[in-house]
Design a protein around this motif. Structure first.
Motif, mmCIF file in Angstrom:
data_model
loop_
_atom_site.group_PDB
_atom_site.id
_atom_site.type_symbol
_atom_site.label_atom_id
_atom_site.label_comp_id
_atom_site.label_asym_id
_atom_site.label_seq_id
_atom_site.Cartn_x
_atom_site.Cartn_y
_atom_site.Cartn_z
ATOM 1 N N GLU A 37 81.213 67.622 21.442
ATOM 2 C CA GLU A 37 80.227 68.727 20.822
ATOM 3 C C GLU A 37 80.850 69.676 20.233
ATOM 4 O OE1 GLU A 37 76.424 71.235 21.859
ATOM 5 O OE2 GLU A 37 77.469 70.375 23.468
ATOM 6 N N ILE A 38 81.884 70.464 20.542
ATOM 7 C CA ILE A 38 82.468 71.525 19.898
ATOM 8 C C ILE A 38 83.168 71.001 18.646
ATOM 9 C CG2 ILE A 38 84.357 73.283 20.160
ATOM 10 C CD1 ILE A 38 83.620 73.509 23.253
ATOM 11 N N GLY A 39 83.628 69.894 18.882
ATOM 12 C CA GLY A 39 84.596 69.335 17.567
ATOM 13 C C GLY A 39 84.055 69.090 16.245
ATOM 14 N N ILE A 40 82.753 68.272 16.712
ATOM 15 C CA ILE A 40 81.961 67.859 15.781
ATOM 16 C C ILE A 40 81.055 68.923 14.912
ATOM 17 C CG2 ILE A 40 79.414 66.708 15.259
ATOM 18 C CD1 ILE A 40 80.274 64.694 17.521
ATOM 19 N N ASN A 41 80.626 70.207 15.877
ATOM 20 C CA ASN A 41 80.190 71.089 15.138
ATOM 21 C C ASN A 41 81.217 72.189 14.369
ATOM 22 O OD1 ASN A 41 77.659 70.739 16.247
ATOM 23 N ND2 ASN A 41 77.949 72.117 18.232
ATOM 24 N N HIS A 42 82.413 72.147 14.862
ATOM 25 C CA HIS A 42 83.499 72.594 14.008
ATOM 26 C C HIS A 42 83.764 71.792 12.846
ATOM 27 C CE1 HIS A 42 87.566 74.538 13.378
ATOM 28 N NE2 HIS A 42 87.933 73.348 12.796
ATOM 29 N N ASP A 43 83.679 70.717 12.667
ATOM 30 C CA ASP A 43 83.780 69.662 11.482
ATOM 31 C C ASP A 43 82.673 69.810 10.597
ATOM 32 O OD1 ASP A 43 85.904 68.603 12.727
ATOM 33 O OD2 ASP A 43 84.898 66.839 13.318
ATOM 34 N N GLY A 74 73.116 63.569 14.195
ATOM 35 C CA GLY A 74 73.360 64.607 13.040
ATOM 36 C C GLY A 74 72.007 65.476 13.139
ATOM 37 N N GLY A 75 71.061 65.295 13.669
ATOM 38 C CA GLY A 75 70.000 66.553 13.545
ATOM 39 C C GLY A 75 70.497 67.497 14.527
ATOM 40 N N ALA A 76 70.995 67.237 15.640
ATOM 41 C CA ALA A 76 71.462 68.505 16.570
ATOM 42 C C ALA A 76 72.637 69.120 16.016
ATOM 43 C CB ALA A 76 71.973 67.685 17.680
ATOM 44 N N VAL A 77 73.539 68.629 15.158
ATOM 45 C CA VAL A 77 74.482 69.277 14.433
ATOM 46 C C VAL A 77 73.984 70.062 13.518
ATOM 47 C CG1 VAL A 77 76.604 68.726 13.116
ATOM 48 C CG2 VAL A 77 76.137 67.208 15.123
ATOM 49 N N THR A 78 72.828 69.485 12.684
ATOM 50 C CA THR A 78 72.176 70.111 11.692
ATOM 51 C C THR A 78 71.533 71.598 12.103
ATOM 52 O OG1 THR A 78 71.835 68.488 10.243
ATOM 53 C CG2 THR A 78 70.303 70.303 10.126
ATOM 54 N N THR A 90 68.491 77.361 2.596
ATOM 55 C CA THR A 90 67.086 77.408 2.163
ATOM 56 C C THR A 90 66.030 76.516 3.226
ATOM 57 O OG1 THR A 90 67.892 77.862 0.038
ATOM 58 C CG2 THR A 90 65.686 77.488 0.270
ATOM 59 N N GLY A 91 66.606 75.204 3.362
ATOM 60 C CA GLY A 91 65.978 74.392 3.870
ATOM 61 C C GLY A 91 66.765 73.340 4.957
ATOM 62 N N MET A 92 66.081 73.064 5.930
ATOM 63 C CA MET A 92 66.569 72.189 6.883
ATOM 64 C C MET A 92 65.601 70.972 7.013
ATOM 65 S SD MET A 92 67.506 73.032 10.922
ATOM 66 C CE MET A 92 65.901 73.116 11.622
ATOM 67 N N ILE A 93 66.145 69.768 7.146
ATOM 68 C CA ILE A 93 65.559 68.489 7.387
ATOM 69 C C ILE A 93 66.466 67.768 8.626
ATOM 70 C CG2 ILE A 93 64.797 66.238 6.503
ATOM 71 C CD1 ILE A 93 65.147 67.478 3.682
ATOM 72 N N ILE A 94 65.627 67.510 9.532
ATOM 73 C CA ILE A 94 65.787 66.656 10.711
ATOM 74 C C ILE A 94 64.823 65.483 11.031
ATOM 75 C CG2 ILE A 94 67.073 68.625 11.881
ATOM 76 C CD1 ILE A 94 64.544 69.078 13.340
ATOM 77 N N GLU A 95 65.725 64.326 11.449
ATOM 78 C CA GLU A 95 65.069 63.162 11.605
ATOM 79 C C GLU A 95 65.257 62.363 12.712
ATOM 80 O OE1 GLU A 95 65.194 58.739 9.124
ATOM 81 O OE2 GLU A 95 65.445 60.514 7.909
ATOM 82 N N ASN A 96 64.240 62.300 13.560
ATOM 83 C CA ASN A 96 64.657 61.265 14.644
ATOM 84 C C ASN A 96 65.678 61.793 15.450
ATOM 85 O OD1 ASN A 96 62.514 59.525 14.231
ATOM 86 N ND2 ASN A 96 63.887 57.966 13.175
ATOM 87 N N THR A 97 65.586 63.419 15.914
ATOM 88 C CA THR A 97 66.469 63.927 16.836
ATOM 89 C C THR A 97 65.893 64.300 18.159
ATOM 90 O OG1 THR A 97 68.335 65.532 16.750
ATOM 91 C CG2 THR A 97 66.253 66.243 15.567
ATOM 92 N N PHE A 98 66.555 65.011 18.976
ATOM 93 C CA PHE A 98 66.298 65.220 20.339
ATOM 94 C C PHE A 98 66.363 66.838 20.465
ATOM 95 C CE2 PHE A 98 70.878 63.843 20.011
ATOM 96 C CZ PHE A 98 71.300 65.030 20.413
ATOM 97 N N THR A 99 65.669 67.057 21.741
ATOM 98 C CA THR A 99 65.580 68.534 22.230
ATOM 99 C C THR A 99 67.161 69.127 22.625
ATOM 100 O OG1 THR A 99 64.784 67.905 24.292
ATOM 101 C CG2 THR A 99 63.264 68.719 22.553
ATOM 102 N N SER A 126 69.518 71.889 21.334
ATOM 103 C CA SER A 126 68.915 72.045 19.835
ATOM 104 C C SER A 126 67.545 73.069 20.107
ATOM 105 C CB SER A 126 68.633 70.804 19.234
ATOM 106 O OG SER A 126 69.680 70.257 18.917
ATOM 107 N N ILE A 127 66.901 72.705 20.922
ATOM 108 C CA ILE A 127 65.708 73.586 21.197
ATOM 109 C C ILE A 127 66.060 74.968 21.501
ATOM 110 C CG2 ILE A 127 65.122 73.174 23.746
ATOM 111 C CD1 ILE A 127 62.145 72.406 22.839
ATOM 112 N N LYS A 128 67.048 75.346 22.267
ATOM 113 C CA LYS A 128 67.363 76.733 22.406
ATOM 114 C C LYS A 128 67.945 77.437 21.040
ATOM 115 C CE LYS A 128 68.355 76.183 27.529
ATOM 116 N NZ LYS A 128 69.384 76.416 28.614
ATOM 117 N N LYS A 129 68.692 76.500 20.427
ATOM 118 C CA LYS A 129 69.135 77.150 19.233
ATOM 119 C C LYS A 129 68.154 77.706 17.988
ATOM 120 C CE LYS A 129 73.570 74.740 20.059
ATOM 121 N NZ LYS A 129 74.501 73.846 19.628
ATOM 122 N N ILE A 130 67.165 76.992 18.027
ATOM 123 C CA ILE A 130 66.005 77.310 16.908
ATOM 124 C C ILE A 130 65.816 78.741 16.878
ATOM 125 C CG2 ILE A 130 63.614 77.073 16.659
ATOM 126 C CD1 ILE A 130 64.015 73.878 17.290
#
Length: 199
Positions: A37-43, A74-78, A90-99, A126-130
């Protein structure tokens, strides 16, 4: 690359001038690193910064609008990326992602997981980061209602949290959409294009 090319073409055909950057996270593509997780978010952050600098250089500061788009993991990373950089998005699009990753494992593997959250080091909460996403960021949530990998209820919970946070959010549900085929559903690119036009 073919799919992104097709997506770009579909949006151009709908009158939009768009530029894409599609990163390959560590652990995917030709990377030999572990997809933690940390590395993916860093990337994702590094790619975001590079792309924004390029857009600033090529088109001028504030001469464009940034939309961050992610499917599944990728939705969680987004969501993580936008929660930390929403003043520039300006905008965010997420598709078939999880809480959260824990919620996902609990819902698709075995209910006993609710008793052992300490076993899961990759949280993707993700749900906490919103709550950290600027209210000005508009959001499009795309959900395949026949997704057998990530239950559609995850999208519904994210939508509820986004609306509670004050983000203008549109939720599009594809009755026959699965985890991987929403882009082939009727109206998919129209929803995509209309959302971008609304920004």
């Amino acid at each position: 690359q073919v799919e992104i090319s097709n997506m770009r073409q579909a949006l151009i055909e709908r009158g939009l001038n768009v530029a894409f950057m599609v990163p390959s996270y560590r652990g995917y593509g030709k990377s030999d690193k572990a997809p933690e997780e940390i590395g993916i978010n860093h990337d994702a952050k590094k790619c975001f910064d590079w792309f924004k600098l390029k857009m600033d250089t090529d088109y001028g500061v504030n001469a464009y609008k940034l939309v961050v788009y992610g499917i599944s993991l990728g939705g969680a990373v987004t969501i993580d990326l936008v929660s930390k950089n929403s003043s520039e998005v300006t905008g965010m699009i997420i598709e078939n992602t999880f809480t959260t990753m824990h919620d996902l494992i609990q819902s698709v593997v075995h209910p006993i997981t609710k008793h052992v959250p300490e076993f899961f080091t990759e949280k993707f909460e993700s749900i906490k980061k919103i709550g950290s996403i600027n209210k000005k960021v508009k959001v499009l949530v795309l959900t395949g209602m026949k997704d057998a990998l990530i239950p559609p209820t995850h999208s519904s919970k994210l939508v509820e949290q986004l609306k509670e946070n004050g983000n203008m959010t549109k939720h599009v549900q594809f009755p026959d959409g699965t985890h991987d085929n929403c882009r082939f559903m009727p109206g998919y690119f129209d929803h995509f294009a209309n959302f971008i036009r609304s920004l």
